[in-house]
Design a protein around this motif. Structure first.
Motif, short mmCIF file in Angstrom:
data_model
loop_
_atom_site.label_atom_id
_atom_site.label_comp_id
_atom_site.label_asym_id
_atom_site.label_seq_id
_atom_site.Cartn_x
_atom_site.Cartn_y
_atom_site.Cartn_z
N GLU A 1 1.00 -1.27 0.13
CA GLU A 1 -0.08 0.08 0.12
C GLU A 1 0.75 1.07 0.12
N SER A 2 2.02 1.35 0.62
CA SER A 2 2.79 2.49 0.84
C SER A 2 3.53 2.77 -0.30
N LEU A 3 3.46 1.71 -1.30
CA LEU A 3 4.38 1.89 -2.62
C LEU A 3 3.61 2.50 -3.94
N GLN A 4 2.30 2.07 -3.52
CA GLN A 4 1.41 2.40 -4.67
C GLN A 4 1.26 3.74 -5.08
N GLY A 5 1.56 4.10 -6.26
CA GLY A 5 1.38 5.37 -6.65
C GLY A 5 2.89 5.66 -7.28
N ARG A 6 4.02 5.13 -6.67
CA ARG A 6 5.41 5.34 -7.17
C ARG A 6 5.78 4.19 -8.06
N PHE A 7 5.45 3.01 -7.77
CA PHE A 7 5.98 1.79 -8.14
C PHE A 7 4.79 1.03 -9.04
N THR A 8 5.26 0.54 -10.36
CA THR A 8 4.17 0.03 -11.21
C THR A 8 4.83 -1.41 -11.75
N ILE A 9 3.90 -1.99 -11.53
CA ILE A 9 4.53 -3.72 -12.16
C ILE A 9 3.84 -3.94 -13.39
N SER A 10 4.31 -4.48 -14.32
CA SER A 10 3.80 -4.94 -15.68
C SER A 10 4.42 -6.03 -16.06
N ARG A 11 3.82 -6.87 -17.34
CA ARG A 11 4.23 -8.22 -17.58
C ARG A 11 4.43 -8.29 -18.94
N ASP A 12 5.44 -8.55 -19.61
CA ASP A 12 5.37 -9.05 -21.14
C ASP A 12 5.46 -10.43 -21.40
N ASN A 13 4.26 -11.14 -21.42
CA ASN A 13 4.12 -12.67 -21.71
C ASN A 13 4.95 -13.21 -22.84
N GLU A 14 4.93 -12.18 -23.77
CA GLU A 14 5.70 -12.81 -25.12
C GLU A 14 7.15 -12.83 -24.70
N LYS A 15 7.85 -11.84 -23.84
CA LYS A 15 9.19 -11.96 -23.45
C LYS A 15 9.26 -12.60 -22.42
#
Length: 115
Positions: free
Chosen positions: A61-75
């Motif tokens: 919760e304290s990191l939301q807004g500064r950190f973003t996770i994403s995923r590239d399934n092809e890579k």
């Protein structure tokens, strides 16, 4: 077996940004959730963010807004974009993958935020 290799760590000034990458290889089919954890000074390893195979995300919760996770399934790669970094973000960041109830870890990448 799943192998995870993190990259992208380094030295950054406070207020700066970094993007970490985690490349997965090996038995990567049916990997469910992939996560980023970190081990910062004086704290136990903590969960930073999770992303499921369907793209659902959850953050400390304290990191939301500064950190973003994403995923590239092809890579077969998961990313962690970090901005507005502060010295307290300094630590080793680890990638984690869950597959059939088993967890796999990378060796970590060091992030150092200077004041």
């Amino acid at each position: 077996q799943v192998q995870l290799v993190e990259s992208g760590g380094g030295l950054v000034q406070a207020g700066g940004s970094l993007t970490l990458s985690c490349a997965a290889s090996g038995s990567i089919s049916s990997i469910n959730a992939m996560s980023w954890y970190r081990h910062t000074l004086g704290k136990q390893r903590e969960l930073v963010a999770v992303i499921t195979s369907g793209g659902g995300t959850k953050y400390e919760e304290s990191l939301q807004g500064r950190f973003t996770i994403s995923r590239d399934n092809e890579k077969n790669t998961v990313y962690l974009r970090m901005h507005s970094l502060i010295p307290e973000d300094t630590g080793v960041y680890y990638c984690n993958a869950e597959r059939y109830g088993l967890e796999y870890w990378g060796k970590g990448t060091l992030v150092t935020v200077s004041s």
